[in-house]
Structures are given as structure tokens and as C-alpha cells.
Design a protein around this motif. Structure first.
Motif, PDB file in Angstrom:
ATOM      1  N   LEU A  11       0.855  -1.177   0.000  1.00 38.15           N
ATOM      2  CA  LEU A  11       0.000   0.000   0.000  1.00 38.15           C
ATOM      3  C   LEU A  11       0.892   1.227   0.000  1.00 38.15           C
ATOM      4  O   LEU A  11       1.691   1.406   0.920  1.00 38.15           O
ATOM      5  CB  LEU A  11      -0.906  -0.022   1.243  1.00 38.15           C
ATOM      6  N   ASP A  13       0.700   5.320  -0.277  1.00 32.15           N
ATOM      7  CA  ASP A  13      -0.102   6.547  -0.290  1.00 32.15           C
ATOM      8  C   ASP A  13       0.551   7.541   0.657  1.00 32.15           C
ATOM      9  O   ASP A  13       0.971   7.159   1.756  1.00 32.15           O
ATOM     10  CB  ASP A  13      -1.539   6.241   0.160  1.00 32.15           C
ATOM     11  N   ARG A  19      -3.783   5.941   4.669  1.00 33.43           N
ATOM     12  CA  ARG A  19      -2.934   4.757   4.585  1.00 33.43           C
ATOM     13  C   ARG A  19      -3.148   3.840   5.799  1.00 33.43           C
ATOM     14  O   ARG A  19      -3.297   2.632   5.657  1.00 33.43           O
ATOM     15  CB  ARG A  19      -1.466   5.184   4.470  1.00 33.43           C
ATOM     16  N   LEU A  22      -6.739   2.248   5.679  1.00 31.61           N
ATOM     17  CA  LEU A  22      -6.819   1.213   4.650  1.00 31.61           C
ATOM     18  C   LEU A  22      -5.954   0.005   5.011  1.00 31.61           C
ATOM     19  O   LEU A  22      -6.344  -1.137   4.774  1.00 31.61           O
ATOM     20  CB  LEU A  22      -6.414   1.777   3.282  1.00 31.61           C
ATOM     21  N   GLN A  23      -4.812   0.247   5.639  1.00 29.86           N
ATOM     22  CA  GLN A  23      -3.941  -0.847   6.061  1.00 29.86           C
ATOM     23  C   GLN A  23      -4.670  -1.751   7.060  1.00 29.86           C
ATOM     24  O   GLN A  23      -4.650  -2.977   6.929  1.00 29.86           O
ATOM     25  CB  GLN A  23      -2.649  -0.300   6.672  1.00 29.86           C
ATOM     26  N   MET A  26      -7.557  -3.684   5.212  1.00 27.45           N
ATOM     27  CA  MET A  26      -7.085  -4.780   4.362  1.00 27.45           C
ATOM     28  C   MET A  26      -6.511  -5.926   5.203  1.00 27.45           C
ATOM     29  O   MET A  26      -6.670  -7.086   4.842  1.00 27.45           O
ATOM     30  CB  MET A  26      -6.045  -4.264   3.354  1.00 27.45           C
ATOM     31  N   VAL A  33      -0.190  -6.693   5.012  1.00 28.63           N
ATOM     32  CA  VAL A  33      -0.005  -5.385   4.381  1.00 28.63           C
ATOM     33  C   VAL A  33       1.316  -4.747   4.797  1.00 28.63           C
ATOM     34  O   VAL A  33       1.638  -4.661   5.979  1.00 28.63           O
ATOM     35  CB  VAL A  33      -1.167  -4.425   4.751  1.00 28.63           C
ATOM     36  N   ALA A  35       3.347  -1.037   4.027  1.00 31.51           N
ATOM     37  CA  ALA A  35       2.937   0.283   3.561  1.00 31.51           C
ATOM     38  C   ALA A  35       4.123   1.228   3.434  1.00 31.51           C
ATOM     39  O   ALA A  35       5.116   1.111   4.158  1.00 31.51           O
ATOM     40  CB  ALA A  35       1.903   0.871   4.526  1.00 31.51           C
ATOM     41  N   VAL A  55      -1.761  -1.389  -3.947  1.00 34.69           N
ATOM     42  CA  VAL A  55      -2.668  -0.241  -4.047  1.00 34.69           C
ATOM     43  C   VAL A  55      -1.766   0.980  -4.079  1.00 34.69           C
ATOM     44  O   VAL A  55      -0.979   1.195  -3.153  1.00 34.69           O
ATOM     45  CB  VAL A  55      -3.638  -0.172  -2.848  1.00 34.69           C
ATOM     46  N   ASP A  57      -1.347   5.169  -4.792  1.00 36.77           N
ATOM     47  CA  ASP A  57      -1.909   6.503  -4.982  1.00 36.77           C
ATOM     48  C   ASP A  57      -1.240   7.109  -6.212  1.00 36.77           C
ATOM     49  O   ASP A  57      -0.040   6.940  -6.415  1.00 36.77           O
ATOM     50  CB  ASP A  57      -1.640   7.360  -3.743  1.00 36.77           C
TER      51      ASP A  57
END
Length: 180
Positions: A11, A13, A19, A22-23, A26, A33, A35, A55, A57
Motif C-alpha cells: 500500500l 499513499d 494509509r 486502509l492498512q 485490508m 499489508v 505500507a 494499491v 496513490d
């Protein structure tokens, strides 16, 4: 489900709050995940441990998310990449898909929408084609972003190509996309 059987998701972003949210979302849905907050950090993580899903950005300080899509696709062309953006345009959507993304979603997108996008293999023939043409403002916005993409994000070169003052172009780019 143990850590070894969870699919790895990268991820990337620059919005720390988005972030983190969403982390967590998910992770709750069965992904392991990792990030990052920039393209460079994302590339380093992917090189160390290639993800099955990503994912990305589109708009971050420094390099564009499109650079990361290209790098991820070159590392492993089986990585399922979804591009997220608050600045959606036709030009960037087309480029993201050409570079290896499987889908392109406008922010805010939910974890479930992203997971659905990962699973999309084919396009949707049943998608409705709008009756009305785009507004002149939207057409201008799309054209500016297409030319910007052609000049690899170089504002000065884009302004010259559009025969526009650089500051005028910067003001137009700072605006959110207009409605169709």
C-alpha cells in the motif's frame, strides 16, 4: 489463517491517515499489508519482498504513482495493481492500465471496492455510455492532463506545448477536477 498463507499487499499513499485506515481494513480482510508513503519507499519494499497485490496513490510528492506501477509491473507482471486517485482523468487512467494496473479507482474507495477491483479480469461491456458530452471545463481539464502526461509531468514543457503561461497552468492544475 497464518502469516505465511496471507497474500502480501503493498500500500503506497502519502496520506498517512488514509494509509493507516486502509492498512487496518485490508489486514482485517486477510492481507499481510506493508505500507509506504512514497514511490521510492514502495519500490524498496517491493524489491525486498515482491507483493501479490498493490494499491498505489497516483499523486504523491516526488515521483508519480505511475512510476511505481511501471516498476512493480517490471518486478513481477503478475502483481495485481489498483491505482487510487482524487484527481481522476482519462489520460492517467489509460496510462495506469497500459503500465500494468488492473484497475483505476477514484478516491475515496473502500477496502471492499479495492478487493473487487483486484478480481476484475475483464472490462464491463454493460457500462452505460453517457448521453451528454463533457462540459467545456472538463474537456479542458482532460486535455491539460493528457498533455502533462505526454510531457512526463514537466510543468514547463506542458505550458510551452499548451502555449500557456506556467503560472496559469499551475493554477489550473491545483484545482480539483471539474464535473463532466
Amino acid at each position: 489463517m497464518d502469516e505465511l498463507s496471507k497474500p502480501l499487499l503493498l500500500l503506497v499513499d502519502d496520506d498517512e491517515t488514509f494509509r493507516q485506515v486502509l492498512q487496518r481494513a485490508m489486514s482485517r480482510r486477510g492481507y499481510d499489508v506493508i505500507a509506504a508513503d512514497s514511490v521510492d519507499a514502495g519500490v524498496q519494499l517491493a524489491k525486498a519482498n515482491p507483493p501479490e497485490f498493490a494499491v498505489v496513490d497516483l499523486r504523491m510528492p516526488g515521483a508519480s504513482g505511475l512510476e511505481l506501477v511501471k516498476a512493480l509491473h517490471e518486478l513481477d507482471d503478475q502483481t495485481r495493481i489498483v491505482v487510487l486517485t482524487g484527481y481522476a482523468s482519462i489520460a492517467t487512467a489509460v496510462e495506469a492500465i497500459k503500465l500494468g494496473a488492473v484497475h483505476y479507482l477514484a478516491k475515496p474507495a473502500t477496502a471492499d471496492e479495492i478487493i473487487t477491483a483486484f478480481g476484475r479480469i475483464e472490462g464491463q461491456t454493460g457500462l452505460e455510455v453517457p448521453e451528454d458530452p463533457m462540459s467545456v471545463d472538463r474537456l479542458e481539464w482532460e486535455h491539460i492532463h493528457k498533455v502533462l502526461q505526454e510531457h512526463e509531468g514537466n510543468i514547463s514543457a506542458t505550458a510551452r506545448a499548451l502555449k500557456m503561461h506556467r503560472r496559469t497552468l499551475q493554477r489550473k492544475l491545483a484545482k480539483y477536477p471539474v464535473r463532466a
